[in-house]
Design a protein around this motif. Structure first.
Motif, PDB file in Angstrom:
ATOM      1  N   HIS A   1       0.793  -1.217   0.000  1.00 52.14           N
ATOM      2  CA  HIS A   1       0.000   0.000   0.000  1.00 52.14           C
ATOM      3  C   HIS A   1       0.831   1.275   0.000  1.00 52.14           C
ATOM      4  CE1 HIS A   1      -3.006  -2.943   0.841  1.00 52.14           C
ATOM      5  NE2 HIS A   1      -3.967  -2.035   0.905  1.00 52.14           N
TER       6      HIS A   1
ATOM      7  N   THR B   1       3.024   4.221  -1.193  1.00 52.86           N
ATOM      8  CA  THR B   1       3.298   4.867  -2.480  1.00 52.86           C
ATOM      9  C   THR B   1       4.578   5.683  -2.425  1.00 52.86           C
ATOM     10  OG1 THR B   1       2.091   6.874  -1.960  1.00 52.86           O
ATOM     11  CG2 THR B   1       0.823   5.080  -2.948  1.00 52.86           C
ATOM     12  N   GLY B   2       5.224   5.694  -1.258  1.00 52.12           N
ATOM     13  CA  GLY B   2       6.475   6.441  -1.136  1.00 52.12           C
ATOM     14  C   GLY B   2       6.295   7.943  -1.132  1.00 52.12           C
ATOM     15  N   CYS B   3       5.159   8.407  -0.602  1.00 51.81           N
ATOM     16  CA  CYS B   3       4.886   9.857  -0.636  1.00 51.81           C
ATOM     17  C   CYS B   3       5.713  10.613   0.390  1.00 51.81           C
ATOM     18  CB  CYS B   3       3.414  10.137  -0.407  1.00 51.81           C
ATOM     19  SG  CYS B   3       2.867   9.831   1.284  1.00 51.81           S
ATOM     20  N   GLU B   4       6.358   9.905   1.306  1.00 49.26           N
ATOM     21  CA  GLU B   4       7.273  10.507   2.281  1.00 49.26           C
ATOM     22  C   GLU B   4       6.589  11.281   3.401  1.00 49.26           C
ATOM     23  OE1 GLU B   4      10.454  12.899   0.749  1.00 49.26           O
ATOM     24  OE2 GLU B   4      11.853  11.254   0.884  1.00 49.26           O
ATOM     25  N   MET B   5       5.266  11.219   3.494  1.00 49.13           N
ATOM     26  CA  MET B   5       4.612  11.974   4.561  1.00 49.13           C
ATOM     27  C   MET B   5       5.024  11.433   5.930  1.00 49.13           C
ATOM     28  SD  MET B   5       0.804  12.811   3.302  1.00 49.13           S
ATOM     29  CE  MET B   5       0.467  13.375   1.646  1.00 49.13           C
TER      30      MET B   5
ATOM     31  N   ASP C   1       8.434  12.718   6.923  1.00 49.69           N
ATOM     32  CA  ASP C   1       8.395  14.084   7.446  1.00 49.69           C
ATOM     33  C   ASP C   1       7.759  14.129   8.828  1.00 49.69           C
ATOM     34  OD1 ASP C   1       9.565  15.231   5.225  1.00 49.69           O
ATOM     35  OD2 ASP C   1       7.669  15.428   4.162  1.00 49.69           O
ATOM     36  N   ALA C   2       6.769  13.276   9.047  1.00 46.22           N
ATOM     37  CA  ALA C   2       6.004  13.371  10.288  1.00 46.22           C
ATOM     38  C   ALA C   2       6.712  12.716  11.466  1.00 46.22           C
ATOM     39  CB  ALA C   2       4.633  12.730  10.100  1.00 46.22           C
TER      40      ALA C   2
ATOM     41  N   THR D   1      -0.792   9.722  10.047  1.00 47.83           N
ATOM     42  CA  THR D   1      -0.509  10.578   8.904  1.00 47.83           C
ATOM     43  C   THR D   1      -0.784   9.878   7.581  1.00 47.83           C
ATOM     44  OG1 THR D   1       1.208  11.672  10.184  1.00 47.83           O
ATOM     45  CG2 THR D   1       1.297  11.958   7.804  1.00 47.83           C
TER      46      THR D   1
ATOM     47  N   LEU E   1      -2.149   8.400   4.501  1.00 50.94           N
ATOM     48  CA  LEU E   1      -3.476   8.463   3.890  1.00 50.94           C
ATOM     49  C   LEU E   1      -3.899   7.106   3.363  1.00 50.94           C
ATOM     50  CD1 LEU E   1      -2.918  11.667   1.786  1.00 50.94           C
ATOM     51  CD2 LEU E   1      -4.144  11.483   3.942  1.00 50.94           C
ATOM     52  N   ARG E   2      -2.913   6.224   3.175  1.00 50.27           N
ATOM     53  CA  ARG E   2      -3.194   4.989   2.458  1.00 50.27           C
ATOM     54  C   ARG E   2      -3.253   3.790   3.381  1.00 50.27           C
ATOM     55  NH1 ARG E   2      -1.741   8.493  -1.211  1.00 50.27           N
ATOM     56  NH2 ARG E   2       0.051   9.681  -0.544  1.00 50.27           N
TER      57      ARG E   2
ATOM     58  N   GLU F   1       4.609  14.773  -3.187  1.00 49.48           N
ATOM     59  CA  GLU F   1       4.352  13.432  -2.659  1.00 49.48           C
ATOM     60  C   GLU F   1       5.205  12.371  -3.344  1.00 49.48           C
ATOM     61  OE1 GLU F   1       0.113  12.864  -2.732  1.00 49.48           O
ATOM     62  OE2 GLU F   1      -0.231  14.638  -1.512  1.00 49.48           O
ATOM     63  N   ARG F   2       6.214  12.812  -4.053  1.00 49.97           N
ATOM     64  CA  ARG F   2       7.176  11.919  -4.716  1.00 49.97           C
ATOM     65  C   ARG F   2       6.503  10.923  -5.643  1.00 49.97           C
ATOM     66  NH1 ARG F   2      11.984  14.155  -2.545  1.00 49.97           N
ATOM     67  NH2 ARG F   2      10.984  15.411  -0.992  1.00 49.97           N
TER      68      ARG F   2
ATOM     69  N   CYS G   1      -4.136   6.316  -4.579  1.00 52.12           N
ATOM     70  CA  CYS G   1      -3.791   5.192  -3.700  1.00 52.12           C
ATOM     71  C   CYS G   1      -4.121   3.878  -4.395  1.00 52.12           C
ATOM     72  CB  CYS G   1      -4.574   5.243  -2.406  1.00 52.12           C
ATOM     73  SG  CYS G   1      -4.200   6.677  -1.422  1.00 52.12           S
ATOM     74  N   PRO G   2      -3.277   2.866  -4.208  1.00 54.82           N
ATOM     75  CA  PRO G   2      -3.562   1.577  -4.837  1.00 54.82           C
ATOM     76  C   PRO G   2      -4.864   0.957  -4.313  1.00 54.82           C
ATOM     77  CG  PRO G   2      -1.624   1.446  -3.410  1.00 54.82           C
ATOM     78  CD  PRO G   2      -1.990   2.879  -3.505  1.00 54.82           C
TER      79      PRO G   2
ATOM     80  N   VAL H   1      -8.739   3.632   1.235  1.00 58.72           N
ATOM     81  CA  VAL H   1      -8.902   3.266   2.641  1.00 58.72           C
ATOM     82  C   VAL H   1     -10.376   3.092   2.985  1.00 58.72           C
ATOM     83  CG1 VAL H   1      -8.685   4.160   4.986  1.00 58.72           C
ATOM     84  CG2 VAL H   1      -6.797   4.399   3.394  1.00 58.72           C
TER      85      VAL H   1
ATOM     86  N   MET I   1      -5.944  -4.377  -2.873  1.00 57.35           N
ATOM     87  CA  MET I   1      -4.546  -4.449  -3.248  1.00 57.35           C
ATOM     88  C   MET I   1      -3.948  -5.697  -2.611  1.00 57.35           C
ATOM     89  SD  MET I   1      -2.231  -2.853  -4.850  1.00 57.35           S
ATOM     90  CE  MET I   1      -0.591  -3.504  -5.051  1.00 57.35           C
TER      91      MET I   1
ATOM     92  N   HIS J   1      -8.908  13.383   3.460  1.00 59.14           N
ATOM     93  CA  HIS J   1      -7.680  12.867   2.849  1.00 59.14           C
ATOM     94  C   HIS J   1      -7.146  13.782   1.752  1.00 59.14           C
ATOM     95  CE1 HIS J   1      -7.469   8.421   4.277  1.00 59.14           C
ATOM     96  NE2 HIS J   1      -7.801   9.254   5.240  1.00 59.14           N
TER      97      HIS J   1
ATOM     98  N   SER K   1       4.263  18.103   3.211  1.00 58.21           N
ATOM     99  CA  SER K   1       2.825  18.242   3.030  1.00 58.21           C
ATOM    100  C   SER K   1       2.142  18.647   4.326  1.00 58.21           C
ATOM    101  CB  SER K   1       2.250  16.930   2.506  1.00 58.21           C
ATOM    102  OG  SER K   1       2.671  15.888   3.325  1.00 58.21           O
TER     103      SER K   1
ATOM    104  N   ALA L   1       1.910  16.227   7.266  1.00 56.09           N
ATOM    105  CA  ALA L   1       3.169  15.695   7.770  1.00 56.09           C
ATOM    106  C   ALA L   1       4.053  16.785   8.348  1.00 56.09           C
ATOM    107  CB  ALA L   1       3.913  14.987   6.639  1.00 56.09           C
TER     108      ALA L   1
END
Lengths: 651, 344
Positions: free
Chosen positions: A585, A587-591, A594-595, A625, A627-628, B99-100, B234-235, B238, B245, B281, B329, B332
């Motif tokens: 799950h 996605t590598g968003c890096e949140m 950072d958090a 944090t 989202l996914r 968000e990379r 998102c894959p 939620v 997935m 979200h 973001s 975060a």
């Protein structure tokens, strides 16, 4: 794995819980919950018979999960996890349902409180049924400590640690050890000379091979975790080599710069090259780059010319040290609440209105006047001196809400010292009440009144102003019920203590909390008074709250003892309840990166989050944090939270 | 004014040199007046590109889709993709970079300024035309459109047919671009940002609840809003998984224990949960392209939900999404000078 043999243990906590919650009913109803095979209540589950009954129940019923419905997990989670271990059950299959602090103590309606206790316990049952059996993570320990702050607290902690055989790095911001204690003249209640009792300890620090002393230095960066911190310390350029300096004083004679001497609270001047005190450790002159005429390019150079020892080098650069330590003691001390904040007392504009530390320097033999109490404005002996207590303290509307604790005592001492210096003078003290708790303290205050004729006036001073060379003090004596005007020669304010200026930055760098007044926050006000909220970081001295010298020394030794205890182990155990990434799950968003407050998460080459389990404290910030829903904390996963919510809302 | 000839020339040049593998842009649609997305890979087709007030779509979605497609290709073409981006679209690209989702070098942003105008709202347009059918919409001056219909030309005031978001737009000029066409206009003379939201906020709690309940009641849960949103990448969603997935790292426990935060049935309670969670979200991520609202078959004013959170983020944290891809973001980030007093 889902546990199918859960046990529930409901504690009465005497009447703490049982008075508000029908604990019998909780035990009976929980016994009927899905997956629960054993349920009982007991008057004190934490007592020895209580604990034994838990062990017996686990073993007799082959329980694979237990819920203890009792007080907060911060008190007894460890107790019952140890009990589980003893019974042969993985400790992470034991959970606490807090029905005391979060239920019995905050409710009065018995029926409603019981309903709530049922829900709290059910949700803990649902949680424990999906708990994994975890094994603590072993972490090696660096057997070395850092002490931040070289006042009496830092000195004491460093000596205790070094004498226990540990290597210590002592970091002090000023060019000398000693802190505020070195500024004091005599100390209450025995009136021994402050410098005389402190300087032997300072010398001991400098002679101790186990202590690495870094003065003029500040901590700039801390990474790592308990047992394994990496600390970056930046030391200002040491233009005078302390090894070479012979303390001949030739340099100050040629230095053309004069600035107020902060070590004398500005009562005297000093040169740009100077020694803070004769007793300074390291015993060396210092070049203050701020007031020096210019180092780059060198515009004066006189001091280097006269230095026979050739100890002065203008080309020296600041140094950065990287230290590996296992524990840190923070002893960054206090500052006085500034005179400039006291609008009603002249905002620091009147020369003869002093703060307590300045008065100490007037009384001190090494101070501004060589130990004679003289008014700063005209150098005359003051014949009437007014001392004002609680200046800035106990005044939530305008200043600090708290009591600075030591002012009653040092003001009594000031009045006494004044009388010793000026036998025909008169000291007045305005006070709200006198707080003289401590060994020999009350007797000390009484002695001041009886032997030295200190006049105590109960009431506040509304205004202080200068008139005809006198300081007019307008106050009220609430016991006599009359207003008072005193034409004083000098006024001394017992200003509130506040955390030293650097404390906020240090707290931020070390990621430790501060309380509402900015003092460093202890982990528990009663039971963990020298621990910070971050494991491996300990507190000592006035940075944690106003305190006097005996208490500071006490706390410093206590912090040292805690460090010794921590570093006596070969390996530390780190909680395995850490974050865990669902790679599918992410996605590598890096949140989460950072958090994370512990810098425990990074991105792998494949662009997925990776958790350094040793750094992770399991706080769950990443989980909240993401989202996914791609990151979970073990044993408090989304699924468990979902089950717990369902249990709580009766679903 | 943006001259399409320049855009075409630029696209052609990029494709001829092979510096990009594709130009995402707009071409004349086959169903109605609105332009449709164009995926140009051949320099010869660059002349199909169009630019006019009917280029409503946010093409950033296709960057996301392309990224997903690439992850399944054995030997993917890793050259950058060029995208024609309006101000709002460029902010979407910035959020995706933040968000990379891809890197800056993977995208070539051909910014186009909306100037004093924007894109049309199809419903508003047909209303303004009163039954006539538009075949072409062109800018006319700074505040009106010249609309071609079978019956001839009609001049329509921009304020009457611009999409709601364009009326309140604060970023008609692309903040982030590699090349940009068109000029920047500081004062566009339309209502201030959040004007429509303010009107909704001014209503009483009961009125607002009735308003949303009415809308959520009608939701079909077709997920068009989610499908069109470039941030909904998102894959697995939620809140409502229609696609689970599962990959080799998925454990049997995980498969067995999927959480169902909401039920499948399209009833008001579940629908509102879906929309509210989606809005949360998107807080600090939604850049108000309003595609979700445009594609909604039952006209739920989804934009107002996202707008509300955008406003909250701005008021409470001084945060505006999509202006700086380097910033952490909203959810975060933490600032020491956070206005909330409980943080110290």
């Amino acid at each position: 794995m889902t546990a199918r043999r859960t046990g529930v243990f409901v504690c009465h906590c005497g009447t703490n819980i049982a008075a508000t919650v029908d604990v019998k009913r909780v035990a009976v109803e929980m016994g009927q919950e899905e997956g629960v095979v054993f349920s009982k209540d007991y008057v004190y589950m934490c007592s020895d018979p209580g604990q034994s009954s838990v062990i017996k129940a686990i073993q007799d019923n082959q329980l694979d999960g237990v819920v203890i419905s009792c007080c907060t997990p911060t008190l007894h989670e460890k107790t019952f996890r140890d009990v589980s271990t003893e019974a042969g059950l993985n400790p992470f299959r034991c959970e606490i349902a807090n029905i005391r602090e979060q239920c019995a103590w905050v409710h009065s309606n018995r029926d409603e409180a019981t309903e709530k206790a049922l829900k709290i316990t059910t949700s803990a049952i649902r949680r424990v049924q999906n708990n994994e059996a975890l094994t603590p993570i072993g972490v090696p320990v660096t057997r070395r400590a850092m002490v931040i702050g070289g006042g009496i607290a830092g000195i004491q902690a460093s000596l205790d640690l070094a004498n226990a055989g540990l290597d210590v790095v002592l970091v002090e911001k000023q060019p000398t050890l000693g802190g505020h204690m070195l500024q004091l003249s005599e100390t209450f209640p025995t009136l021994d000379c402050s410098q005389c009792i402190l300087s032997p300890k300072m010398v001991e620090v400098s002679k101790n091979k186990k202590i690495k002393l870094l003065t003029d230095a500040e901590v700039t960066e801390v990474s790592g975790f308990v047992g394994n911190f990496k600390v970056k310390v930046k030391q200002k350029a040491q233009y005078v080599d302390p090894e070479l300096c012979k303390l001949c004083d030739d340099c100050t004679h040629v230095c053309p710069v004069v600035v107020p001497n902060e070590y004398d609270q500005g009562l005297t001047g000093r040169r740009a090259i100077f020694i803070p005190y004769a007793q300074a450790i390291p015993a060396s002159f210092n070049l203050d780059e701020k007031s020096c005429l210019g180092l780059n390019p060198v515009v004066c150079g006189k001091c280097a010319d006269v230095c026979e020892a050739q100890a002065i080098n203008y080309d020296v650069k600041p140094k950065t040290y990287e230290e590996d330590v296992g524990a840190i003691v923070v002893a960054t001390g206090f500052d006085l609440y500034g005179l400039e904040n006291m609008g009603e007392y002249g905002m620091g504009k009147y020369e003869d209105v002093l703060d307590g530390l300045a008065f100490e320097r007037l009384c001190s033999a090494s101070g501004a006047t060589g130990g004679h109490v003289l008014r700063p404005s005209d150098h005359k002996e003051p014949k009437e001196v007014v001392f004002i207590q609680c200046a800035g303290s106990r005044d939530p509307e305008n200043h600090c809400a708290y009591c600075s604790k030591i002012c009653c005592m040092y003001t009594a001492k000031h009045a006494m010292l004044y009388k010793h210096h000026v036998p025909d003078g008169q000291a007045y003290i305005f006070y709200i009440d006198i707080r003289s708790g401590g060994k020999g303290y009350e007797e000390f205050v009484q002695r001041g009144m009886e032997k030295d004729g200190t006049v105590y006036l109960r009431g506040r001073v509304s205004k202080v102003f200068e008139k005809d060379g006198k300081i007019k003090v307008m106050g009220v004596d609430t016991l006599a019920g009359r207003t008072i005007e005193i034409d004083a020669d000098m006024v001394v304010l017992a200003l509130a203590m506040q955390p030293s200026k650097g404390t906020a930055d240090v707290a931020k760098t070390l990621k430790i909390g501060r309380d509402k007044d900015g003092f460093l926050a202890e982990a528990h006000p009663k039971l963990r008074p020298v621990e910070s909220v971050t494991a491996g970081i300990f507190l000592a001295g006035a940075a944690q709250g106003p305190k006097d010298i005996p208490e500071t020394v006490c706390q410093a030794s206590a912090a040292a003892a805690k460090v010794i205890q921590l570093l006596s182990k070969e390996q530390l155990e780190h909680s395995p309840a850490v974050a865990n990434v669902r790679l599918s799950h992410c996605t590598g968003c890096e949140m989460c990166v950072d958090a994370c407050p512990y810098e425990a998460i990074s991105l792998t080459g494949g662009g997925k989050a990776y958790v350094n389990e040793v750094l992770c404290e399991g706080c769950g910030t990443c989980q909240a944090t993401c989202l996914r829903a791609a990151i979970d904390v073990k044993n408090i996963t989304q699924l468990q939270i979902f089950d717990m919510i369902n249990a709580s809302i009766g679903g | 004014m943006v001259d399409i000839v320049n855009i075409r020339a630029h696209a052609k040049d990029l494709l001829e040199k092979g510096t990009v593998k594709m130009v995402l842009g707009y071409q004349r649609g086959t169903a109605g007046v609105l332009a449709e997305p164009a995926f140009i890979t051949d320099a010869g087709q660059a002349d199909h590109l169009v630019w006019d007030p009917t280029c409503v779509q946010n093409l950033a979605l296709y960057l996301v889709n392309e990224k997903k497609a690439q992850s399944h290709q054995r030997d993917p073409d890793t050259r950058p993709i060029a995208i024609i981006a309006k101000g709002c679209d460029s902010r979407a690209v910035a959020v995706l970079l933040q968000e990379r989702h891809f890197e800056r070098k993977d995208v070539h942003v051909i910014g186009v300024s909306c100037g004093t105008l924007g894109v049309v709202d199809k419903n508003k347009l047909s209303k303004a035309l009163n039954g006539r059918v538009a075949t072409k919409v062109e800018p006319h001056g700074t505040d009106s459109f010249k609309v071609t219909t079978a019956e001839g030309f009609v001049d329509v005031a921009a304020a009457d047919v611009l999409a709601d978001r364009c009326l309140e737009c604060a970023c008609a000029y692309p903040a982030m671009h590699d090349v940009v066409f068109g000029e920047k206009h500081e004062d566009r003379g339309y209502p201030a940002r959040f004007t429509a939201l303010g009107q909704l906020e001014a209503k009483s709690e009961d009125e607002r609840w009735a308003y949303w309940e009415g809308h959520f009641n009608r939701c079909l849960r077709c997920y068009a809003c989610r499908s069109v949103c470039p941030m909904c990448y998102c894959p697995e969603c939620v809140v409502d998984s229609i696609e689970l997935m599962v990959d080799p790292t998925t454990s049997a426990d995980e498969k067995a224990n999927r959480i169902k935060w909401i039920e499948r049935s399209a009833v008001a309670s579940e629908n509102s949960m879906y929309h509210l969670v989606r809005a949360i979200h998107l807080a600090g991520r939604c850049i108000d392209c309003a595609e979700c609202e445009r594609v909604c078959p039952v006209d739920i004013p989804i934009r107002m939900l996202n707008n509300k959170l955008e406003k909250e983020a701005k008021d409470m944290f001084g945060y505006e999404p999509g202006l700086d891809p380097e910033l952490p973001s909203l959810v975060a980030s933490f600032r020491d000078d956070d206005p909330n007093s409980f943080i110290r």
